[in-house]
Motif scaffolding. Structure first.
Motif, short mmCIF file in Angstrom:
data_model
loop_
_atom_site.label_atom_id
_atom_site.label_comp_id
_atom_site.label_asym_id
_atom_site.label_seq_id
_atom_site.Cartn_x
_atom_site.Cartn_y
_atom_site.Cartn_z
N GLN B 88 38.70 33.46 45.21
CA GLN B 88 39.36 32.33 44.54
C GLN B 88 39.05 32.41 43.03
O GLN B 88 37.96 32.82 42.64
CB GLN B 88 38.81 30.99 45.05
N ASN B 96 35.01 33.03 42.44
CA ASN B 96 34.32 32.95 43.72
C ASN B 96 34.57 34.24 44.48
O ASN B 96 35.69 34.52 44.88
CB ASN B 96 34.85 31.74 44.52
N THR B 100 35.25 31.20 51.43
CA THR B 100 35.64 29.79 51.44
C THR B 100 34.61 29.02 52.25
O THR B 100 34.04 29.54 53.21
CB THR B 100 37.04 29.61 52.03
N ASP B 110 33.21 29.03 55.79
CA ASP B 110 34.39 29.11 56.66
C ASP B 110 34.79 30.58 56.81
O ASP B 110 34.72 31.14 57.89
CB ASP B 110 35.52 28.27 56.06
N ARG B 111 35.21 31.21 55.70
CA ARG B 111 35.54 32.64 55.74
C ARG B 111 34.68 33.37 54.72
O ARG B 111 34.78 33.13 53.53
CB ARG B 111 37.01 32.88 55.41
N ARG B 139 46.46 30.25 47.50
CA ARG B 139 45.18 30.35 48.20
C ARG B 139 44.14 31.06 47.32
O ARG B 139 42.95 30.85 47.46
CB ARG B 139 45.39 30.98 49.58
N VAL B 145 37.27 26.19 42.60
CA VAL B 145 36.74 27.15 43.58
C VAL B 145 35.72 26.46 44.50
O VAL B 145 35.06 25.50 44.10
CB VAL B 145 36.07 28.37 42.89
N ASP B 146 35.59 26.98 45.73
CA ASP B 146 34.62 26.43 46.69
C ASP B 146 33.18 26.78 46.31
O ASP B 146 32.25 26.08 46.71
CB ASP B 146 34.87 27.03 48.09
#
Lengths: 275, 255
Positions: B88, B96, B100, B110-111, B139, B145-146
């Motif tokens: 991201q 990032n 995620t 998550d991923r 996406r 960003v996460d």
């Protein structure tokens, strides 16, 4: 320094829970020794990738040998994501200490010097730094005009392990220009090395070979392991076995596939050792 | 002359290197055949500039003091350009590379992707970082960003000689202004449009008064790419050289 008869005798030196530094796949990874750790059922290792990991660390994770992993990244390179690492981090089954390449090098350099931490540029404002309780950001202690600076704690592994084309009978190990192996060995309490061959010449007798040699002062054990980096590369000796790595990348996506792959690869290793 | 999308991106990056005479040394990290080809193209076209250091390869790799050397070299200011990407990238150029996040954020993942590599350091010390992320989608280009592997901008008191200057994607070229902490759309690659860039970007960005159409690669440039550059990059990335330039690895000489 001891010369051991085989890789199993070397791996037996590594107890459960040990803090182990491991080079990346392109820098003489001790794949045979890692397989021996898997076979002996090692548990709860704290593995430090210097500074990134690949198929070898992915296998150690899949086999349940690792409790804590510290790395700047783990992947299979051109073959894609490291499947067992990815699954373990997503499910939280290992404790992950995320880092960045130069912080791992700096932490080992601190240990090399026998000091507790090392200053390093960058890092400030990164979520990596925000989640590391063994790093600090401090005001410039020397008023040098730098502004705030990050400190990373020394990394002092119990063991540095790697593979090399050759060692001499005195236990001096050839590392060529792979000088990250030198830093790892200086920082660790003990260094265990597998080599393709133990040779008769004295590496320290000639300045040309001495310059690329880790002295036996740091080496606690050596054993011969033919093709000890396979399926990864050993520069100047053999190339990476890309087909084997791609097969692993595909099959290890599931637990069952990983187990089937490992049974096959460990049987192959036993066969090679018996020859 | 028809061309591959990769060849256009190589030319866009080569233009960024050629147009800036302060670029003397470019380092290229792992798995970066397009940036690597751009550096070699630039060197072919200028005759001498820049020095290209392609790490993880045996050719064009000048480092002899272990894995730390490239970082120390960059920390001293000896590397002018480096390339970074991201799972991201947000509108303030935070990147990032980790993955995620799940419920509650890091460390709930998550991923997961490989990790941050050297980004948390190189982004600060290399004067001209070119962000390169071919996939241009919402996406990838998110509002926030996460996880910040490396921040796009820093507080004034943080020592930061380096940072992001450009972003190259499959759709466009953007510049980044650290004072404003914003990207600006500079040129759009044919046959794409400004609207398409907007539709596929999850953050707000400035638009240059005149958004250019990215020039298509000239025939003589493509010839250099498909011969000298292709052969050389094939030493490090044989699969890429074969797929994009149609250059097969040299056979071992038969004695």
């Amino acid at each position: 320094m001891n010369i051991f008869d085989n890789v199993e005798a070397l791996s037996a030196r590594v107890p459960d829970g040990a803090f182990v530094a491991l080079p990346p796949e392109y820098s003489w990874v001790p794949a045979s020794l890692a397989r021996a750790l898997i076979v002996q059922g090692t548990r709860d290792l704290h593995v430090l990738c210097v500074p990134i990991g690949g198929i070898t660390v992915d296998m150690l994770i899949g086999a349940g040998c690792i409790g804590t992993l510290e790395a700047a990244a783990v992947s299979l390179g051109e073959a894609g994501l490291a499947p067992r690492f990815t699954e373990a981090v997503q499910s939280g089954s290992i404790r992950m200490k995320d880092s960045t390449c130069p912080a791992i090098h700096a932490g080992l350099q601190a240990a090399e010097k026998g000091v507790p931490f090392m200053p390093l540029g960058g890092l400030i404002g990164s979520d990596i730094e925000a989640n590391r309780d063994d790093w600090r950001v401090v005001p410039d202690p020397m008023d040098s005009g730098n502004g705030p600076i990050a400190l990373v704690s020394a990394l002092k592994p119990d063991f540095a392990i790697f593979h090399s084309p050759k060692a001499d009978r005195h236990g001096n190990v050839w590392i060529g220009k792979r000088r990250e192996l030198m830093v790892m060995a200086h920082a660790a309490k003990e260094t265990l090395v597998t080599v393709e061959k133990i040779v008769d010449e004295d590496f320290l007798a000639d300045e040309a070979t001495a310059a690329g040699t880790l002295g036996n002062l740091y080496v606690s054990g050596i054993a011969e392991a033919k093709n000890g980096a396979w399926p990864s590369v050993l520069h100047g000796v053999y190339e990476a076995d890309c087909e084997e790595i791609a097969t692993y990348a595909y099959e290890a996506k599931t637990v069952e596939g990983f187990q089937a792959f490992m049974e096959r690869t460990l049987a192959q290793t036993r066969l090679a050792a018996a020859e | 002359m028809s061309y591959q999308p990769e060849e256009l991106l190589i030319c866009v990056i080569a233009n960024l290197l050629e147009s800036d005479p302060t670029v003397r040394h470019v380092a290229v990290g792992a798995a970066s055949p397009i940036p690597g080809s751009a550096v070699l193209l630039c060197r072919e076209e200028t005759g001498d500039r820049p020095r290209a250091s392609i790490i993880h390869g045996e050719t064009n790799n000048p480092f002899t003091d272990g894995a730390r050397e490239i970082f120390d070299c960059a920390g001293q200011g000896r590397i002018d350009v480096f390339f970074l990407g991201g799972v991201q990238i947000d509108g303030q150029a935070n990147i990032n590379l980790l993955g995620t996040m799940g419920e509650g954020g890091y460390p709930a993942i998550d991923r997961r992707f490989p990790g941050s590599f050297g980004s948390a350091y190189m982004y600060f010390v290399v004067p001209k970082v070119i962000l390169f992320r071919p996939e241009h989608s919402r996406r990838v280009f998110v509002d926030e960003v996460d996880f910040i592997s490396a921040p796009g901008v820093s507080a004034r008191d943080v020592h930061r000689p380096g940072g992001p200057k450009f972003l190259v994607t499959e759709l466009c070229l953007m510049s980044f202004n650290a004072e404003r902490a914003r990207f600006r759309l500079e040129s759009v690659h044919p046959p794409h449009t400004v609207e398409e860039v907007r539709d596929n970007t999850g953050f707000d960005f400035d638009v240059a008064d005149t958004v250019l159409m990215t020039p298509e690669p000239e025939a003589d440039r493509l010839n250099v790419l498909r011969s000298r550059v292709g052969v050389e990059i094939g030493n490090t990335y044989p699969g890429f050289a074969s797929r994009v330039f149609g250059i097969e690895p040299a056979k071992e000489a038969v004695a």
